[in-house]
Design a protein around this motif. Structure first.
Motif, PDB file in Angstrom:
ATOM      1  N   UNK A 250       8.265 -15.419  -4.010  1.00  0.00           N
ATOM      2  CA  UNK A 250       9.176 -16.429  -3.827  1.00  0.00           C
ATOM      3  C   UNK A 250       8.858 -17.876  -4.636  1.00  0.00           C
ATOM      4  N   UNK A 251       7.397 -18.096  -4.367  1.00  0.00           N
ATOM      5  CA  UNK A 251       7.082 -19.334  -5.107  1.00  0.00           C
ATOM      6  C   UNK A 251       6.948 -19.061  -6.700  1.00  0.00           C
ATOM      7  N   UNK A 252       6.555 -17.940  -6.894  1.00  0.00           N
ATOM      8  CA  UNK A 252       6.563 -17.571  -8.656  1.00  0.00           C
ATOM      9  C   UNK A 252       8.073 -17.784  -9.071  1.00  0.00           C
TER      10      UNK A 252
ATOM     11  N   UNK B 169       9.262 -21.358  -9.212  1.00  0.00           N
ATOM     12  CA  UNK B 169       8.370 -21.986 -10.272  1.00  0.00           C
ATOM     13  C   UNK B 169       9.069 -21.504 -11.563  1.00  0.00           C
ATOM     14  N   UNK B 170       9.632 -20.356 -11.744  1.00  0.00           N
ATOM     15  CA  UNK B 170      10.075 -19.798 -12.935  1.00  0.00           C
ATOM     16  C   UNK B 170      11.450 -20.570 -13.222  1.00  0.00           C
ATOM     17  N   UNK B 171      12.144 -20.630 -12.100  1.00  0.00           N
ATOM     18  CA  UNK B 171      13.337 -21.348 -12.190  1.00  0.00           C
ATOM     19  C   UNK B 171      13.290 -22.790 -12.598  1.00  0.00           C
ATOM     20  N   UNK B 172      12.404 -23.519 -11.894  1.00  0.00           N
ATOM     21  CA  UNK B 172      12.118 -24.791 -12.347  1.00  0.00           C
ATOM     22  C   UNK B 172      11.817 -25.115 -13.557  1.00  0.00           C
ATOM     23  N   UNK B 173      10.968 -24.327 -14.206  1.00  0.00           N
ATOM     24  CA  UNK B 173      10.631 -24.068 -15.632  1.00  0.00           C
ATOM     25  C   UNK B 173      11.886 -24.264 -16.543  1.00  0.00           C
ATOM     26  N   UNK B 174      12.692 -23.213 -16.311  1.00  0.00           N
ATOM     27  CA  UNK B 174      13.849 -22.927 -16.968  1.00  0.00           C
ATOM     28  C   UNK B 174      15.031 -24.290 -17.011  1.00  0.00           C
ATOM     29  N   UNK B 175      14.804 -24.804 -15.734  1.00  0.00           N
ATOM     30  CA  UNK B 175      15.637 -25.867 -15.515  1.00  0.00           C
ATOM     31  C   UNK B 175      14.997 -27.063 -16.049  1.00  0.00           C
ATOM     32  N   UNK B 176      13.992 -27.475 -16.068  1.00  0.00           N
ATOM     33  CA  UNK B 176      13.174 -28.698 -16.595  1.00  0.00           C
ATOM     34  C   UNK B 176      12.690 -28.568 -17.891  1.00  0.00           C
ATOM     35  N   UNK B 177      12.336 -27.461 -18.570  1.00  0.00           N
ATOM     36  CA  UNK B 177      12.018 -27.586 -19.998  1.00  0.00           C
ATOM     37  C   UNK B 177      12.835 -27.174 -20.879  1.00  0.00           C
TER      38      UNK B 177
END
Length: 87
Positions: A32-34, A37-45
């Motif tokens: 779930x954390x992975x 983190x992938x979703x956050x990366x896709x959203x922020x970068x």
């Protein structure tokens, strides 16, 4: 790409309860954390940066190599012929 480890602090009893609940779903805190983190990366970068990093991280494609030419297997143009018709 080199991986790094992220360390977080969280309440022990809360973590145990979370792990228990996620096991029922056949998941884990790590999974779930992975995902998060992938979703956050896709959203922020920005997309251009993600594409650049993806290309940089991808292994270089190798062109298929031709088999080496074999020398000495060519047939002579007049093999076995001495130019005369008779014996």
């Amino acid at each position: 790409m080199k991986k790094v480890e992220i360390v977080l602090s969280f309440g022990e009893e809360k973590l145990e309860a979370l792990e228990y609940s996620l096991r029922k779903e056949r998941s884990s805190v790590q999974k779930k954390m992975n995902e998060a983190l992938q979703n956050l990366y896709a959203q922020a970068v920005p997309e251009a940066v993600r594409e650049y990093l993806d290309r940089k991280d991808a292994p270089a494609r190798e062109r298929p190599r031709r088999p080496p030419r074999q020398r000495g297997t060519e047939k002579p143009a007049c093999a076995g012929s001495n130019g005369s018709d008779g014996p």
